[in-house]
Every structure is written in structure tokens, then in C-alpha cells.
Design an enzyme around this catalytic site. Structure first.
Site, PDB file in Angstrom:
ATOM      1  N   THR A  11      59.211  36.962  32.627  1.00 31.31           N
ATOM      2  CA  THR A  11      60.418  37.283  31.851  1.00 31.31           C
ATOM      3  C   THR A  11      61.599  37.624  32.748  1.00 31.31           C
ATOM      4  OG1 THR A  11      59.033  38.085  30.056  1.00 31.31           O
ATOM      5  CG2 THR A  11      61.293  38.842  30.041  1.00 31.31           C
ATOM      6  N   ASP A  78      55.059  31.213  33.075  1.00 30.10           N
ATOM      7  CA  ASP A  78      54.743  32.382  32.272  1.00 30.10           C
ATOM      8  C   ASP A  78      53.414  32.865  32.865  1.00 30.10           C
ATOM      9  OD1 ASP A  78      55.145  33.379  29.008  1.00 30.10           O
ATOM     10  OD2 ASP A  78      53.339  33.910  30.122  1.00 30.10           O
TER      11      ASP A  78
HETATM   12  N1  ASP Z   1      54.822  36.272  29.065  1.00 37.53           N
HETATM   13  C1  ASP Z   1      55.588  36.903  30.125  1.00 37.53           C
HETATM   14  C2  ASP Z   1      54.834  36.691  31.418  1.00 37.53           C
HETATM   15  O1  ASP Z   1      53.904  37.401  31.679  1.00 37.53           O
HETATM   16  C3  ASP Z   1      55.749  38.349  29.852  1.00 37.53           C
HETATM   17  C4  ASP Z   1      56.587  39.090  30.858  1.00 37.53           C
HETATM   18  O2  ASP Z   1      56.904  38.643  31.916  1.00 37.53           O
HETATM   19  O3  ASP Z   1      56.939  40.248  30.533  1.00 37.53           O
HETATM   20  O4  ASP Z   1      55.182  35.790  32.174  1.00 37.53           O
END
Ligand code: ASP
Length: 360
Positions: A11, A78
Site C-alpha cells: 500500500t 501486493d
Molecule cells: N494488501 C496490501 C499488501 O500487503 C496491504 C498493505 O500493504 O497494507 O501489499
């Protein structure tokens, strides 16, 4: 001081798309604005010694002349998509820059950040420089995003002289990377270290815990990570032996069974313990973990847990699931199998496990 950034995804580098958040933020453009005291440069010079935490550098940046470099891994992920090969990609990048960087920041998704931090801690045990892994719950462009605070906090921890080892900075706390676990999908604190205190808490000024001696026997010249079949199975009341047996067919390299409390399982002769005993005979390393995030597995404390130990399973002590899983992958990548692999699960490799002598 030279800090090398390895950007793996998550993210902290995402933007909105019609399909939801996905990697694509302009990290290369954003980074210099966040750390204005640092100049981007090619990582070529020998490292310098960072200041100690007792004499923190003033402000939020660094000594004059500080520089940084950035590697953007391909593909950006991700972190739900990561595998042991992704861990190795990060390790390779850190090692490629070990001759010229004083410290490392790994930018990563939060979902599996604790797995990656644990994996790095085993493979980079001999690295002289500290590594801080960080990410964010909200993308950089969002109102009230935690992305900038986490990134600058990771950098500040390093400029203050964070000790060598792999750490995780999130929500104002610096945690041991192989002791951290993601505990919230929304809280800006996001991570906890249930069995060890934080190394530091951000504030004005930062509060550093008294520096404990580094523990762990390490592993010299480790082979790269490869991916091994290591299922993680959660016990639930009434889970049938047939289901457990099916999950262990064909026989994996190892299994982590997340049992109840201190490692208890139903003791019936035709119950799960019997299936696990057969798995051990088939050469599977059976690790009993706990569904409780805090505390440690003690297989002999209840009769319900003693059966697993008699069957040849080993307890995971006070390791997090992430630390235990990455450790199995690490040790399996070194070629260990069966009882030998189980024996090494009980040794403190890189601070992930409280040694029995110091438990209370
Ligand atoms: N789905 C994202 C990831 O782990 C969640 C995040 O980064 O907070 O890449």
C-alpha cells in the site's frame, strides 16, 4: 550516511484503480520530498559508521551529506503475492548494496510484512548494517495516510543508530522483525510484538529500550530461499482426523499445526495426534504452534499436549507464526529434513525464539 531503499510493493506505493488499490505510486518522486536531507546517488562508496542512539542526530533527517539509493523490484507486489522467491529478491538486493550502504529500508505490503522481516532476519544474520522494513495501511495520496510517517520513522530509526538486525517500523514503534505480527487491518499501529518489548517508541524524544545482547546462532553462508511445501493447519473443536490426514497427503516437508493454548490437541487414540505420529514416521517435521499470539508452547504441561511430543512433534516456543513459517522455509532451503529440521526449529537462529534457559 547512505541508506539504500528496496521497494517491494504494498500500500505504501499504491494508487487507486477501478479494480482497487494496486502498485503504481511515483515512489521515486515522493521519496526525495520526504527525506529532504538526503541526495539520491549511485551506491558506490564504502559504508560509514552511523551515530549511536545515545547521541541522536538532531531534527528528523541526518548528518549533512547523507545520500540514498532506490531499487524498485519487478514486479511490484501486493504482499499477498509474495513467496520465498520474493524474500530472496529482497535479500539479493540488500546484499548487492552491502558494500556501499550504511543501512537499509525495505518498503513492503503489510499483509505479509512480518513473514518477510522474519525471512530476512535468518538470511541476513551476518549483515553488518541494520535493516528496517516498513509499509503503511493507507496509500501515500490518502488523507491522513500513515505512509510518510512510517517511511520517515524508519529512516529516523536508522539515523539514530538502530542496531544491526532486521527490524520493523510501524505506527511509531520499532519492533524486532522476527517478533512482529500484523494484528489489525485498520489501526495505524497495525503490528504487535507479543512476546518481546519494542526496541524503540517514536516521540519527542524517541524512547529506546536498553540494548539487549543480540541472540541467535545464525547460519553461515546460507543457501538462497527456495519454496517448500509447509502447510499451516488451524485446529478447531471437532476437526476430524480424516480431514487432517487429507491435508497431509501427499506428505509435506513440514507442517505447522496451530493447536490450542500451550499446544494442546485432543488426546484420543484415533484422533489428530495419531495422524501426526504417522506424519513424523513419514519424515514430516511436525511443529506445534499456538493460536494464542502471546505466550509459548509447552507440550508437556497438559496430558492433551504430551501426546504430540511423544509422537515426535516439536513445539514452536514463543515464535510468531510468521517467524516459525519463515524459519521452516529457511532451514528446508538449507537442505534440512525430518528430525534434524525439527531440532533446528528449537534453536534460536536470529533472536526469533526465547532460549529455554531465559524463559520464566
Ligand atoms: N494488501 C496490501 C499488501 O500487503 C496491504 C498493505 O500493504 O497494507 O501489499
Amino acid at each position: 550516511m547512505h541508506i539504500h531503499f528496496t521497494y517491494a510493493g504494498g500500500t505504501i506505493g499504491m494508487t487507486d484503480s477501478p479494480r482497487g488499490l494496486q502498485p503504481g505510486a511515483d515512489l521515486g518522486g515522493w521519496l526525495p520530498r520526504l527525506i529532504p536531507g538526503f541526495t539520491e546517488t549511485v551506491c558506490t562508496r564504502p559504508p560509514t559508521i552511523p551515530p549511536s542512539p545515545q547521541s541522536p542526530a538532531p531534527g528528523t533527517s541526518s548528518a549533512p551529506g547523507a545520500t540514498y539509493s532506490l531499487t524498485t523490484l519487478q514486479p511490484l507486489l501486493d504482499s499477498a503475492e509474495t513467496t520465498p522467491y520474493t524474500w530472496q529478491q529482497v535479500i539479493d538486493d540488500v546484499q548487492r548494496h552491502a558494500g556501499c550502504a550504511d543501512a537499509f529500508v525495505v518498503l513492503h505490503g503489510t499483509d505479509t510484512m512480518a513473514y518477510t522481516a522474519s525471512a530476512l532476519s535468518y538470511a541476513l544474520f551476518d549483515l553488518e548494517q541494520p535493516v528496517v522494513v516498513t509499509g503503511s495501511q493507507l496509500p501515500p495520496g490518502a488523507t491522513d495516510s500513515d505512509a510518510a510517517a512510517n517511511l520517515t520513522g524508519a529512516v529516523y530509526a536508522l539515523t539514530q543508530g538502530a542496531p544491526r538486525g532486521v527490524h520493523l517500523f510501524f505506527g511509531g514503534r520499532l519492533l524486532a522483525g522476527n517478533r512482529a505480527t500484523k494484528t489489525s487491518t485498520w489501526s495505524l499501529q497495525g503490528f504487535e510484538s507479543p512476546n518481546t518489548p519494542p526496541l524503540a517508541v517514536a516521540g519527542a524524544p524517541w524512547h529506546w529500550s536498553p540494548r539487549a545482547p543480540r541472540t541467535g546462532v545464525g547460519w553461515s553462508a546460507p543457501l538462497p530461499y527456495t519454496a517448500h511445501d509447509v502447510p499451516v493447519i488451524d485446529m478447531a473443536p471437532g476437526l476430524s482426523s480424516a480431514r487432517l490426514k487429507a491435508a497431509l497427503t501427499p506428505a509435506p516437508v513440514a507442517v505447522i499445526v496451530r493447536a490450542f493454548g500451550v499446544g494442546n490437541l485432543p488426546a484420543a487414540a484415533d484422533g489428530p495426534v495419531n495422524v501426526l505420529a504417522q506424519a513424523v514416521r513419514d519424515g514430516v517435521t511436525v511443529v506445534i504452534a499456538s493460536q494464542c499470539p502471546q505466550g509459548e508452547v509447552a507440550l508437556g504441561r497438559y496430558a492433551a499436549g504430551a501426546g504430540a511430543a511423544q509422537a515426535g512433534a516439536v513445539g514452536s516456543g514463543d515464535m510468531t507464526l510468521e517467524a516459525a513459517y519463515a524459519k521452516l522455509q529457511f532451514l528446508a532451503s538449507q537442505g534440512l529434513r525430518g528430525a534434524e529440521l525439527g531440532k533446528w526449529m528449537g534453536r534460536d537462529l536470529a533472536g526469533e525464539l526465547t532460549a529455554p534457559a531465559t524463559r520464566h
